[in-house]
Design an enzyme around this catalytic site. Structure first.
Site, mmCIF file in Angstrom:
data_model
loop_
_atom_site.group_PDB
_atom_site.id
_atom_site.type_symbol
_atom_site.label_atom_id
_atom_site.label_comp_id
_atom_site.label_asym_id
_atom_site.label_seq_id
_atom_site.Cartn_x
_atom_site.Cartn_y
_atom_site.Cartn_z
ATOM 1 N N ASP A 145 0.856 -1.185 0.000
ATOM 2 C CA ASP A 145 0.000 0.000 0.000
ATOM 3 C C ASP A 145 0.894 1.239 0.000
ATOM 4 O O ASP A 145 2.130 1.121 0.061
ATOM 5 C CB ASP A 145 -0.938 -0.005 1.215
ATOM 6 N N GLN A 164 -5.135 4.135 0.956
ATOM 7 C CA GLN A 164 -6.195 3.120 0.769
ATOM 8 C C GLN A 164 -6.016 2.396 -0.572
ATOM 9 O O GLN A 164 -6.960 2.228 -1.344
ATOM 10 C CB GLN A 164 -7.591 3.772 0.810
ATOM 11 N N HIS A 165 -4.785 1.968 -0.854
ATOM 12 C CA HIS A 165 -4.455 1.334 -2.134
ATOM 13 C C HIS A 165 -3.958 -0.100 -1.946
ATOM 14 O O HIS A 165 -3.016 -0.537 -2.600
ATOM 15 C CB HIS A 165 -3.368 2.149 -2.850
ATOM 16 N N THR A 166 -4.580 -0.859 -1.070
ATOM 17 C CA THR A 166 -4.048 -2.163 -0.701
ATOM 18 C C THR A 166 -4.050 -3.161 -1.858
ATOM 19 O O THR A 166 -5.036 -3.319 -2.567
ATOM 20 C CB THR A 166 -4.847 -2.756 0.467
#
Length: 516
Positions: free
Chosen positions: A302, A454-456
């Site tokens: 992330d 919030q880029h998992t």
């Protein structure tokens, strides 16, 4: 005519999740009239655009910034061992593309090269994915051509830079010698430019709207909302369907093939609950082991982020069309990857993003500074066989000097931009100036303000063997009839936000399934 919630006979493909990947995958698979497709979505599934609340359509708002928004699910995570954080995901038709910022920048060519090498398959090479990237978009600025499409379901338009703060950002970047990057969906040298977005005329066009609403009339496609999938049903080592809760009842829905598109938190958790994951951890949680797949949840990828607010000299116009202004991509001092740092401009105050308001009189505006160097750290571990017990999610931020150094670089870059005469035309300076000259003091300053983009990705990584859980087409190793098709299969998060790549993943795996 298939309507949301309409029952259908045993589907050929059951898709779990109608988000960025699932909507694209289901729509493409159902183009084949002989293939029956069922989509199960945990959130509501409106039958048309009128079923979406205004807050989910207004591109000046970011519902995902509001942990109490009804279209959002929350996940308690740990960014560092001592720092808890609430991560959000969309729970509505369109998934997180319904609640995110509308940022729709493609991954970089280096990302595709890295993923293709990990997967052992040039299916993920830039040359192979470019036709899919073109096919999925309708670029309203540049039209069709070698790099862009003009007939795809997703309309793309670049953010306006006419706002005084966006103009000042551009001039500040120019004054510091950063190049112009006219098209951030090309593979040009990283620099300053407008943000390609799936927000058009002020409306956020999520993937549910773009792909599925127009496809609901197909008799071979059913989309059911309010369905909480609890596990994958496995018989004789093969996936045969899912266990789902709907309207207070639990049932098993059988299918010829199951595709998990539930996102990088839920997809690995569902695999664990189905007995697919690290054997020791599953046994400790009381889950019977079906297949020992150590890579499921073993790490994640992330982008750490820090918000830096600045004070306008005078009242500025309200954001129009989008909350986004310009974006600057620059390279960290270690030079790990060109353009591995991002400075994203918000034309809506953070207080407005969190509070669901476009205008907050007197509030500062912000830059979102993030490190997008590909890396894997942290872990997602299931701690109970009860699906209502959330998994433990650790991000592993700030573990290395490289992590901390890159964040120092991007914070200092923002401070330099704000300090230029060009940006001084609209700004009287940062709200909370950092101790820029002292690494230790700056590290402490960052640690107390740390967040995430919030880029998992990477919780169910693709690869040939060893540290992987699926192959290049999302097929779970050793479990016939089961695939994963969302950002969890990307071994590392891309050098840009992954919303565009989530849709591409659905397109790519749908194409692979149709070709078989």
């Amino acid at each position: 005519m298939a309507k949301p919630g309409t029952p259908m006979s045993r589907p050929d493909v059951l898709v779990v999740g109608a988000g960025g990947s699932g909507s694209a995958l289901a729509a493409r698979l159902s183009e084949d009239p002989s293939r029956r497709v069922l989509v199960l979505e945990a959130g509501p599934v409106p039958a048309d655009l009128s079923g979406f609340p205004e807050s989910l359509l207004d591109a000046r708002l970011v519902p995902g910034a509001q942990a109490d928004h009804p279209a959002v699910s929350t996940h308690l995570v740990r960014l560092t061992p001592g720092q808890a954080y609430v991560a959000t995901r969309g729970r509505y038709l369109g998934g997180s593309t319904t609640v995110n910022g509308g940022y729709f920048i493609r991954a970089r060519e280096a990302d595709f090269t890295r993923w293709a090498a990990a997967a052992g398959d040039d299916l993920w090479s830039y040359e192979r994915v470019l036709p899919l990237l073109r096919r999925m978009e309708n670029d309203l600025d540049l039209g069709g051509g070698p790099l862009h499409g003009d007939g795809g379901p997703l309309r793309v338009r670049r953010t306006s830079l006419a706002h005084p703060a966006a103009e000042a950002f551009r001039e500040a970047a120019r004054a510091l010698g950063y190049p112009e990057e006219a098209d951030k969906n090309a593979q040009e040298a990283p620099g300053f430019g407008a943000v390609p977005s799936n927000a058009v005329d002020g409306i956020r066009i999520n993937t549910g709207i773009a792909y599925l609403l127009s496809a609901l009339s197909r008799p071979n496609l059913t989309v059911r909302g309010g369905c909480l999938v609890r596990s994958v049903a496995i018989s004789g080592g093969r996936a045969t369907g899912v266990v789902v809760e709907h309207a207070g009842r639990t049932e098993v829905i059988e299918a010829g093939e199951v595709v998990l598109c539930a996102g990088a938190f839920v997809s690995p958790h569902l695999l664990h609950l189905s007995g697919l994951g690290p054997a020791r951890d599953l046994e400790r949680a009381g889950v019977p082991v079906v297949a020992d797949l150590p890579a499921v949840g073993a790490a994640l990828s992330d982008h750490p982020q820090v918000a830096l607010e600045w004070t306008p000299r005078e009242a500025l116009p309200e954001a129009s069309g989008s909350w986004l202004g310009g974006a600057l991509h620059l390279t960290s001092s270690r030079g790990a990857e060109p353009g591995d740092l991002e400075v994203l401009q918000s034309l809506v105050p953070l207080a407005g993003l969190v509070g669901g308001a476009v205008s907050v009189p007197g509030a500062p505006l912000a830059f979102l500074a993030s490190v997008q160097t590909p890396r894997r750290a942290g872990r997602l571990r299931t701690e109970s066989a009860d699906p209502r017990v959330a998994p433990r999610i650790d991000y592993g931020y700030l573990e290395t000097e490289a992590d901390r150094g890159a964040l120092r670089d991007v914070v200092r870059a923002v401070a330099s931009l704000v300090a230029t005469d060009a940006f001084g035309e609209v700004s009287s300076g940062l709200v909370e100036p950092a101790a820029l000259d002292d690494d230790n003091a700056l590290d402490l300053w960052i640690a107390t303000r740390l967040g995430t983009s919030q880029h998992t990705c990477g919780t169910v990584p693709m690869g040939i063997e060893g540290d992987s859980a699926v192959d290049s087409q999302g097929r779970v190793h050793g479990v016939p009839g089961l695939r994963v098709a969302d950002t969890s299969i990307l071994p590392t998060a891309p050098l840009r936000g992954p919303a565009n790549t989530a849709v591409l993943t659905g397109e790519l795996i749908a194409a692979a399934m149709r070709a078989q």
